[in-house]
Design an enzyme around this catalytic site. Structure first.
Site, short mmCIF file in Angstrom:
data_model
loop_
_atom_site.label_atom_id
_atom_site.label_comp_id
_atom_site.label_asym_id
_atom_site.label_seq_id
_atom_site.Cartn_x
_atom_site.Cartn_y
_atom_site.Cartn_z
N GLU A 338 -0.31 -19.19 5.89
CA GLU A 338 -0.07 -20.63 5.90
C GLU A 338 0.10 -21.19 7.31
OE1 GLU A 338 1.33 -18.45 3.93
OE2 GLU A 338 1.77 -19.25 1.94
N LYS A 447 6.03 -4.06 1.54
CA LYS A 447 4.94 -4.09 2.52
C LYS A 447 4.50 -2.68 2.82
CE LYS A 447 3.89 -8.17 4.29
NZ LYS A 447 3.27 -8.89 5.38
N TRP A 452 0.71 -6.26 0.91
CA TRP A 452 1.85 -6.48 0.03
C TRP A 452 1.65 -5.85 -1.34
CZ3 TRP A 452 4.09 -12.12 0.45
CH2 TRP A 452 4.48 -12.34 1.78
P1 AMP Z 1 0.64 -12.95 5.14
O1 AMP Z 1 0.55 -14.39 4.74
O2 AMP Z 1 0.01 -12.05 4.13
O3 AMP Z 1 0.13 -12.74 6.51
O4 AMP Z 1 2.18 -12.53 5.13
C1 AMP Z 1 3.12 -13.25 5.87
C2 AMP Z 1 4.45 -12.58 5.78
O5 AMP Z 1 4.43 -11.31 6.39
C3 AMP Z 1 5.55 -13.34 6.48
O6 AMP Z 1 6.08 -14.38 5.70
C4 AMP Z 1 6.56 -12.24 6.74
O7 AMP Z 1 7.35 -11.99 5.60
C5 AMP Z 1 5.69 -11.02 6.96
N1 AMP Z 1 5.53 -10.76 8.40
C6 AMP Z 1 4.51 -11.13 9.19
N2 AMP Z 1 4.72 -10.72 10.45
C7 AMP Z 1 5.90 -10.07 10.45
C8 AMP Z 1 6.67 -9.41 11.45
N3 AMP Z 1 6.26 -9.30 12.71
N4 AMP Z 1 7.84 -8.86 11.07
C9 AMP Z 1 8.27 -8.95 9.81
N5 AMP Z 1 7.61 -9.54 8.83
C10 AMP Z 1 6.41 -10.10 9.14
#
Ligand code: AMP
Length: 970
Positions: A338, A447, A452
Site C-alpha cells: 500500500e 512470515k 505471509w
Molecule cells: P507486503 O504488503 O506484503 O509487502 O507486507 C507489508 C508488511 O510486511 C508490513 O506491514 C510489515 O508488517 C511487514 N514488513 C515489511 N518490512 C518489514 C521490516 N523491515 N520489518 C518488519 N516487518 C516488515
C-alpha cells in the site's frame, strides 16, 4: 496566484524515454527463464515496449483495461510493463506463489483481459483459464522455438482467443506508438495484498504515485542510486513493484541485472560477481542463503556496496556479516504494498554515524526513518498521537502521495482516518532520533521467507478435524525462514490424537510450505476480552518453545550454521501428563532443513503434478534445480488439485459479485435515450409491389401493346429500384430494432447490438437512405411520375422521418460528453458500497474517486471527469433543502422508486441509498448512490450515477441525476 512553470504530467513512460535517450546503450542483463544469460539495452527495451503497446492496441486493449503479468524479473517483463502502462492500460502483477485458485480469483476481480506469462507458469494459467471469463489472450514470454506444440486450457474458456508468442508479437508490430498524453492520476499498476484478513485487496498505483516514488527512492538516504550503479533487484516485480527498482534504475540510467527464476545463493552470487553488481534489494531469506553460500565457498564480494533488506525484520547477524566480512552497507527498510512500497529506512543520521558501529546496531535493527514524501504518526486505539520516546507503542499510520487512498473497486471501504492517514496494521515505536521500530503486527500473520502465511486460514481448516475443539496458529522463530507456523490444538473432551493425524488432515488443503512445523496439544487456548484468541498471551507462554529439530532459536552469527546443522530434540514446554496434558511432541527424526525447504515450493507444484506437466515452478528463495524444461504436453482437462480446498473460497466473478439482487428494473424514464433509440419503423399502407400500372389511353392496339411492353420493362426496373430505396430507408430503424431486441434477448453481445448495429451502422445506413431517397425521386420522375409517385414519396418520407429521428436523438443525447459517470460532489466522492459493487459485477467499468477520460475520447481527452461534469452537466450540483435529513432521505427514496430504479442499499441511519436502473431499449445498467447529510440549512443531498459500460452514456446519467434532484426539491 498560479506559478508560471511548465506542467508536464508525471507519467512513467517518461522514465523509460529518459533511459533510452540518455542511457540508451546501458545494459539490462537477464538470466532468462529458458536458461542462458541474455543482454539488451534501455534503447532496445523502449523500442520493444512500444511494439508491445501496438500489439495490445491491436488486441483492443483500451486505457484503463487491466493486463496481467505472471512472471519473474526479466527484461521481457519490463518491456511488457512499459508497453502496458504507456498506453494508459493497467499493469496487474500476479503473484505466482499463490494458489491457482487465488490467482484466478484475483485475475477475475481485476478483470484482466490479457495475461503475459513466463514458461514456468503456463501450466497455472492452463489450469485456471476456464475460470477466467475476462481473459482473451495469453502471451507467453518466449520465442517461437519454445512455444508449446499444443496448448489447451483445462476446461472450456469461451472468450480465450489463443496463446501468443511474445517474440512474434514484438516482431510483428512496429515501434511507432504515441505514449502518455493522459492525466498523471491515471492508473498505471495494480498489485493485490496478501489478503490475510478477508479477500485480497488491490492497490491501484497511479502514474503520478509511481513517478514520485521513483524520485523518492533516488534520494541519497533512500536507495541513493546513480547511473554508475549496477543494480540487481532480487525482490520480484510482482511484490510491490520490485520495491520500485524497475522504475528507479532506468530513471537514473543504472545497469540492471535481472535474476529470472533462480534466486538461490549460488545463482545470485554468480550474477553479483560476473556482472559487477553494486546495489541489490531482497528479503532477509535471500541474503541468508547468499551468506551461507559465501561461507561455504569462501567467495568474496569486492564490488557490492549496498543492499536494501526489507519485507521482514532483518536479523542482526545478516547486518554484521555484510559489514564485518564483506564491507557491504545494509539498509534495513520497511514498507508495504500500500506504500508503493518505500516507507522507512534505517539510514544513520550524521550524529549516529559518529558512534562506534556496535552502538549504531540498535538503530540499524530498527526499521528507520521516513524520507521526504512520507509522513508517519503513532496513535493509540482512540486515534490520539503518541510520543516519539522509543517506548510508547501504537498503531503505525502513514500519509503521502505514494500511499493508497482506497483499494481497487472500493474493497474494505474507507481506509484513511480523518487526517488522511492509512493505518498500516503494524504496531510500532518511534524513538527520539525518529527511528521507527515494528514491535508487532496487528494481523498475526506468519512470515516465512518474506511471504505471509495466514494463521487464521490454517486454524479454520484444522478446526474441521472431528477431534478439534479449538485451534490456534502462531509463528515461531526459525533461523532460515524467519518464522514457521505451529498449530496449537485443544482436543474435544475425552479425545486423544497424534500430531500426524492433524498434519495428514491438513495435507492437500493448504500449500506444502504452509504446513505447520509442529502440532502442540494444549489444555486451553486463551481468549481475549473480545472473545478472540489471545495470540499475544500464547506467544508469551510459548516464548521458550523451540521447533523440533532446531537448537535454541539462534540469533546473531549462529543462525546460518544453525540452519545448516540443526541440533536434535526440542525442549519441551511441559511434561507429558496423560492424553489431555499440554505437551510438545517429539521432534522428527530427520532434519527438516535437509529436506527440500518448506518455502514456496508451492501448492502450484502439487497442482501441476495433477496436470502432468513437465514445467517446473521455481519460486524465489529456493535453491534452484535445473532450468525449467520447456512445456511439452498440455495439461489434461482435469481440475487442478481436485481434493484441495482453497484457502479462501474460490469464487467465479458472478458468484463473488452476485447479480441476484438486481431484478430487471422497469424502464427508467429517459427521454433522450428512448428518442435516440426509437428510430421509427414505418409501414407502407399499400404494399408497394401491388401498385397498379396506369394504362395508356392513346394509340392503336399494336402500338399500345408495344408501348405497354416497353413501359412494363421500364416500369419493372423503376419499381424494383424504388423497392430497394424503401428497404434502404427502413434499414436504420431495422438495425436499431434488431440490435435492441438482440441485446435484450441475449442473442447479441452489447458491443454488437448497441455499439455496432445502433451507434455505428445505423447512422451510416441513414445517410445511405438519404442518397437513395433522392435517387428514387429522380428515377420516379423519369420512369413515369404518375405511376411511381406513391412509392417515391414513401421512400422519401421514410428517409426524412428517419433522419429527423436521428437529428432529434443527436440533439438530445449526441452532444453529451463521452462519460458515463456523473456526480454532484467530486471533493468527497460518493463511492459504491461493497454490496453495490458486487451487484455491479466484475465486468463493469471501475468506480474511481477521481476518474479521467481516456486518451482516445476526442473532445475531452485525458481530462478529469470532475471538470467535464462541471462544464457539461449543470444538473449535477448538490441539493440543499430546508428539511430534516430524515425527510430528505425519504423524499430521495420515493423519487428513486418512482423512477423505477431497484434499491440495493437502504440505510437511512447512514443516509446512504443505492439503486440500480436499466434502460428500456437495451437494458443498459446504471448504478446510483445517494448520500444525505445534515447541513446548517437542513439537509444536503448528493448523488452519483454511473453506467456500467465504458464510454459515453449520451447524457443518460446527467439527466437521471437532474430529474431525481428536481423531484426531491419538489
Ligand atoms: P507486503 O504488503 O506484503 O509487502 O507486507 C507489508 C508488511 O510486511 C508490513 O506491514 C510489515 O508488517 C511487514 N514488513 C515489511 N518490512 C518489514 C521490516 N523491515 N520489518 C518488519 N516487518 C516488515
Amino acid at each position: 496566484m498560479q506559478g508560471l512553470m511548465q506542467h508536464g504530467a508525471l507519467t512513467v513512460d517518461k522514465i523509460i524515454d529518459h533511459a533510452a535517450q540518455w542511457h540508451g546503450a546501458r545494459e539490462v542483463v537477464t538470466r532468462s527463464v529458458e536458461g542462458p544469460i541474455v543482454r539488451t539495452t534501455y534503447g532496445a527495451i523502449r523500442d520493444r515496449a512500444k511494439r508491445v503497446s501496438n500489439a495490445l492496441l491491436a488486441m483492443g486493449i483500451k486505457p484503463g483495461d487491466r493486463v496481467g503479468t505472471l512472471a519473474w524479473n526479466t527484461a521481457r517483463h519490463m518491456e511488457a510493463w512499459y508497453g502496458i502502462m504507456g498506453i494508459g492500460a493497467v499493469c496487474h502483477t500476479l503473484n505466482p506463489r499463490l494458489f491457482p485458485e487465488q490467482i484466478a480469483w484475483i485475475a477475475n476481480h481485476a478483470g484482466d483481459r490479457v495475461i503475459f506469462v513466463d514458461l514456468t507458469f503456463l501450466p497455472i494459467i492452463a489450469g485456471v483459464l476456464h475460470h477466467l471469463p475476462s481473459v482473451e489472450h495469453v502471451v507467453l514470454f518466449t520465442d517461437r522455438g519454445h512455444m508449446p506444440a499444443d496448448f489447451r486450457p483445462a476446461g472450456e474458456a469461451p472468450n480465450f482467443k489463443g496463446l501468443v508468442c511474445f517474440e512474434d508479437m514484438v516482431e510483428q508490430h512496429h515501434a511507432d506508438c504515441a505514449w502518455g498524453g493522459f492525466d498523471e492520476g491515471t492508473a498505471a499498476g495494480l498489485c493485490y495484498t496478501s489478503g490475510t484478513t478477508g479477500d485480497p485487496k488491490g492497490v491501484l498505483y497511479s502514474h503520478r504515485s509511481n513517478v514520485l516514488h521513483t524520485l523518492i527512492t533516488l534520494q541519497p538516504d533512500v536507495m541513493g542510486l546513480s547511473q554508475k550503479d549496477v543494480i540487481l533487484p532480487v525482490v520480484p516485480m510482482f511484490h510491490a513493484n520490485a520495491w520500485g527498482v524497475a522504475f528507479s534504475a532506468p530513471g537514473t540510467g543504472a545497469k540492471m541485472v535481472m535474476p529470472g527464476a533462480k534466486m538461490d545463493g549460488a545463482s545470485i552470487f554468480e550474477l553479483l560477481d560476473t556482472e559487477g553488481v553494486t546495489f541489490s534489494a531482497a528479503v532477509p531469506t535471500v541474503w541468508q542463503m547468499l551468506l551461507h553460500h559465501l561461507k561455504e565457498t569462501g567467495a568474496k564480494l569486492p564490488v557490492l556496496k549496498k543492499v536494501v533488506i526489507g519485507g521482514a525484520a532483518c536479523p542482526e547477524h545478516i547486518i554484521r556479516a555484510f559489514h564485518d566480512d564483506y564491507d557491504v552497507e545494509v539498509v534495513h527498510a520497511w514498507g508495504m504494498t500500500e506504500t508503493s512500497p518505500v516507507g522507512t529506512l534505517s539510514v544513520m543520521t550524521d550524529a549516529l554515524e559518529k558512534l562506534p558501529y556496535d552502538q549504531q546496531m540498535p538503530y540499524r535493527l530498527k526499521q528507520g526513518r521516513p524520507p521526504f514524501g512520507v509522513e508517519l504518526k503513532l496513535t493509540d486505539d482512540a486515534g490520539r498521537r503518541l510520543p516519539h520516546d522509543g517506548k510508547s507503542f501504537g498503531n503505525l499510520k502513514i500519509r503521502g502521495p505514494i500511499i493508497a487512498a482506497e483499494y481497487f473497486r472500493g474493497a474494505g471501504g474507507k481506509i484513511l482516518d480523518d487526517e488522511g492517514f492509512f493505518d498500516t496494521g503494524d504496531v510500532a515505536t518511534i524513538d527520539d532520533h525518529g527511528f521507527m521500530q515494528i514491535t508487532d503486527r496487528a494481523k498475526d500473520v506468519v512470515k516465512s521467507g518474506g511471504e505471509w502465511i495466514s494463521s487464521i486460514d490454517i486454524e479454520n481448516i484444522a478446526l474441521g478435524h472431528p477431534k478439534a475443539a479449538m485451534t490456534a496458529v502462531i509463528g515461531v522463530p526459525h533461523p532460515k525462514w524467519d518464522e514457521r507456523p505451529i498449530l496449537l490444538v485443544k482436543l474435544m473432551e475425552g479425545e486423544t490424537a497424534t500430531k500426524e493425524e492433524f498434519l495428514e488432515f491438513l495435507q492437500g488443503k493448504i500449500a506444502k510450505w504452509w504446513m505447520p512445523d509442529d502440532v502442540v496439544f494444549v489444555d486451553e487456548i486463551p481468549l481475549g476480552a473480545t472473545g478472540k484468541i489471545d495470540k499475544k498471551l500464547i506467544r508469551q507462554r510459548m516464548k521458550d518453545y523451540v521447533l523440533p529439530g532446531l537448537a535454541a532459536a539462534p540469533t546473531g552469527e549462529g543462525a546460518a550454521e544453525a540452519a545448516a546443522e540443526p541440533e536434535a530434540p526440542a525442549a519441551t514446554l511441559a511434561a507429558a501428563d496423560g492424553a489431555q496434558a499440554t505437551r510438545i511432541y517429539a521432534p522428527e527424526p530427520e532434519d527438516p532443513l535437509s529436506e527440500p525447504p518448506p518455502l514456496p515450493e508451492p501448492q502450484v507444484v502439487e497442482a501441476l503434478a495433477h496436470a502432468e506437466s513437465e514445467a517446473r515452478i521455481e519460486p524465489e528463495p529456493q535453491p534452484e534445480p535445473e532450468v525449467a524444461a520447456p512445456i511439452r504436453a498440455a495439461p489434461p482437462a482435469t481440475p487442478l488439485a481436485p481434493e484441495v480446498e482453497p484457502l479462501f473460497e474460490q469464487r467465479g466473478q458472478e458468484e463473488h459479485f452476485p447479480l441476484g439482487p438486481l431484478a430487471p428494473a422497469p424502464a427508467v424514464a429517459s427521454v433522450s435515450e428512448d428518442a435516440f433509440q426509437a428510430a421509427p419503423v414505418f409501414a407502407a399502407d399499400d404494399a408497394p409491389l401491388a401498385m397498379p400500372l396506369v394504362p395508356s389511353r392513346k394509340g392503336g392496339k399494336a402500338k399500345a401493346k408495344a408501348k405497354e411492353a416497353a413501359n412494363k420493362a421500364k416500369g419493372g426496373f423503376t419499381s424494383g429500384l424504388l423497392d430497394l430505396t424503401i428497404l434502404i430507408a427502413l434499414a436504420p430503424a431495422l438495425l436499431v430494432g434488431a440490435g435492441a431486441l438482440g441485446v435484450k434477448s441475449g442473442l447479441f453481445p452489447l458491443a454488437l447490438g448497441y455499439q455496432q448495429m445502433t451507434l455505428d451502422w445505423a447512422p451510416k445506413a441513414a445517410m445511405l437512405g438519404v442518397a437513395t431517397g433522392v435517387l428514387g425521386l429522380i428515377v420516379a420522375l423519369f420512369g413515369g411520375f404518375s405511376r411511381f409517385w406513391k412509392k417515391a414519396l414513401l421512400a422519401l418520407t421514410i428517409t426524412v422521418a428517419t433522419l429527423a429521428a436521428m437529428v432529434a436523438a443527436n440533439a438530445v443525447g449526441g452532444g453529451a460528453p463521452p462519460i458515463h459517470d456523473v456526480s454532484t460532489d467530486w471533493k468527497t466522492p460518493l463511492m459504491l458500497s461493497d454490496a453495490a459493487l458486487a451487484a455491479r459485477g466484475g465486468e463493469a467499468q471501475t468506480v474511481e474517486a477521481d476518474p479521467s477520460l481516456p486518451v482516445g475520447s476526442l473532445a475531452f481527452a485525458g481530462r478529469r471527469v470532475a471538470d467535464v461534469n462541471a462544464e457539461t452537466c449543470a444538473a449535477a450540483r448538490p441539493l440543499v433543502v430546508a428539511r430534516s435529513p430524515a425527510d430528505a432521505y425519504e423524499a430521495a427514496k420515493v423519487a428513486v422508486q418512482a423512477a423505477g430504479l431497484s434499491i440495493v442499499t437502504d440505510d437511512p441511519i447512514d443516509g446512504r441509498l443505492e439503486a440500480t436502473g436499466q434502460s428500456f431499449w437495451y437494458g443498459l445498467k446504471d448504478d446510483l448512490v445517494v448520500r444525505v447529510r445534515p447541513d446548517t440549512a437542513g439537509a444536503r443531498v448528493d448523488m452519483r450515477a454511473i453506467g456500467r459500460e465504458a464510454g459515453g452514456d449520451r447524457g443518460r446519467n446527467c439527466r437521471r441525476v437532474g430529474d431525481l434532484l428536481a423531484v426531491v426539491k419538489g
